[in-house]
Design an enzyme around this catalytic site. Structure first.
Site, PDB file in Angstrom:
ATOM      1  N   ASP A  68      -3.552  -5.304 -17.433  1.00 52.29           N
ATOM      2  CA  ASP A  68      -2.605  -4.030 -17.173  1.00 52.29           C
ATOM      3  C   ASP A  68      -2.654  -3.521 -18.708  1.00 52.29           C
ATOM      4  OD1 ASP A  68      -1.895  -4.390 -14.410  1.00 52.29           O
ATOM      5  OD2 ASP A  68      -0.605  -5.919 -15.234  1.00 52.29           O
TER       6      ASP A  68
ATOM      7  N   GLY B  40       0.883  -1.305   0.019  1.00 54.24           N
ATOM      8  CA  GLY B  40      -0.027   0.125   0.146  1.00 54.24           C
ATOM      9  C   GLY B  40       0.655   1.244   0.260  1.00 54.24           C
TER      10      GLY B  40
ATOM     11  N   HIS C 137       0.303   0.492 -13.186  1.00 59.41           N
ATOM     12  CA  HIS C 137       1.185  -0.673 -13.256  1.00 59.41           C
ATOM     13  C   HIS C 137       2.681  -0.101 -13.723  1.00 59.41           C
ATOM     14  CE1 HIS C 137       2.158  -4.628 -14.602  1.00 59.41           C
ATOM     15  NE2 HIS C 137       2.929  -4.264 -15.763  1.00 59.41           N
TER      16      HIS C 137
ATOM     17  N   ILE D 293      -7.162  -9.814 -11.182  1.00 55.87           N
ATOM     18  CA  ILE D 293      -7.864  -9.363 -12.590  1.00 55.87           C
ATOM     19  C   ILE D 293      -9.346  -9.371 -12.350  1.00 55.87           C
ATOM     20  CG2 ILE D 293      -8.109 -10.007 -14.974  1.00 55.87           C
ATOM     21  CD1 ILE D 293      -5.205 -11.355 -14.636  1.00 55.87           C
ATOM     22  N   LEU D 294     -10.201  -8.121 -12.866  1.00 60.16           N
ATOM     23  CA  LEU D 294     -11.388  -7.838 -12.632  1.00 60.16           C
ATOM     24  C   LEU D 294     -12.040  -8.255 -13.721  1.00 60.16           C
ATOM     25  CD1 LEU D 294     -10.988  -4.531 -10.736  1.00 60.16           C
ATOM     26  CD2 LEU D 294     -11.988  -6.593  -9.821  1.00 60.16           C
TER      27      LEU D 294
ATOM     28  N   ASN E  71       1.440   2.954  -2.627  1.00 59.19           N
ATOM     29  CA  ASN E  71       0.886   4.138  -3.541  1.00 59.19           C
ATOM     30  C   ASN E  71      -0.281   4.396  -2.818  1.00 59.19           C
ATOM     31  OD1 ASN E  71       2.343   4.270  -6.292  1.00 59.19           O
ATOM     32  ND2 ASN E  71       2.397   1.974  -5.622  1.00 59.19           N
TER      33      ASN E  71
END
Ligand code: GAR
Length: 203
Positions: free
Chosen positions: A151, A15, A110, A93-94, A17
């Protein structure tokens, strides 16, 4: 009074970012509120970072199949009525079950340039490619997530990052993380104030 801009941040790990976003929202550099931080991993240190800012945290483990998980996750995120959903080290991955609920609202960070090193361990793979003489630099991108491409999606911002002859993976990773913290904050700031026309980008 200006509309309050609502952010939800999805994380899976450290975390750092998220920390950059928390600080930027706290100081007013980004005029938005982080309403919740959600993780698919209970041990994600980013959850502790959010707690320090009294921001609600949710751990949402995947216990079902991917489609049901993504649908339930989408319903949960929708309760926050987010303007933007920021994937900051979110390592799941959504699928469209989630994404179709939030067109032009999901933003991913990314640690590679567009089209390069999608997926996990992008920094390590760039370092190896440099050692093998395949690339001279790497970089960071922030992009919209319109579909299940990994990505991949309309690019909101990029920043190249040099790889130096005496770099280790650790020193390159450090430079990459510093760069992505700044690029993510600046990109989210621009989104929040409307400096980036996402609809034009996604057409
Ligand atoms: C960051 O380097 C981010 O770009 C990357 O995960 C890291 C999370 O670090 N994301 C991806 O690789 C997405 N494919 P953090 O938890 O310290 O912010």
């Amino acid at each position: 009074m200006a509309k309050e801009v609502r952010l939800i941040v999805l994380i899976s790990g450290n975390g750092s970012n998220l920390q950059a976003l928390l600080s930027a929202c706290d100081t007013g550099q980004i005029s938005a509120n982080i309403l919740g931080v959600l993780s698919n991993r209970s041990e994600a240190y980013g959850l502790r970072r959010a707690e320090k800012y009294n921001i609600p945290t949710i751990v949402f483990h995947r216990l079902t199949n991917r489609a049901d998980y993504d649908e339930d996750l989408g319903n949960l995120v929708a309760t926050f009525k987010p303007d933007w959903i920021i994937l900051a080290g979110w390592m799941h991955i959504l699928s469209m079950k989630f994404l179709e609920k939030f067109p032009n609202k999901v933003v991913n960070l990314h640690p590679a340039l567009p089209g390069q090193f999608p997926g996990t361990k992008a920094i390590e793979r760039a370092y190896t490619a440099y050692q093998q003489g395949q690339i001279e630099q790497t970089g960071i991108m922030v992009h919209l997530v319109p579909d299940e491409g990994v990505d991949d999606g309309p690019v909101l911002a990029t920043q190249t990052v040099p790889i130096l002859p005496d770099d280790s993976v650790a020193s390159l990773a450090e430079r990459m993380h510093q760069t992505e913290h700044a690029l993510l904050v600046e990109t989210v700031r621009k989104l929040v104030v409307g400096e980036i026309d996402v609809k034009a980008l996604s057409n």
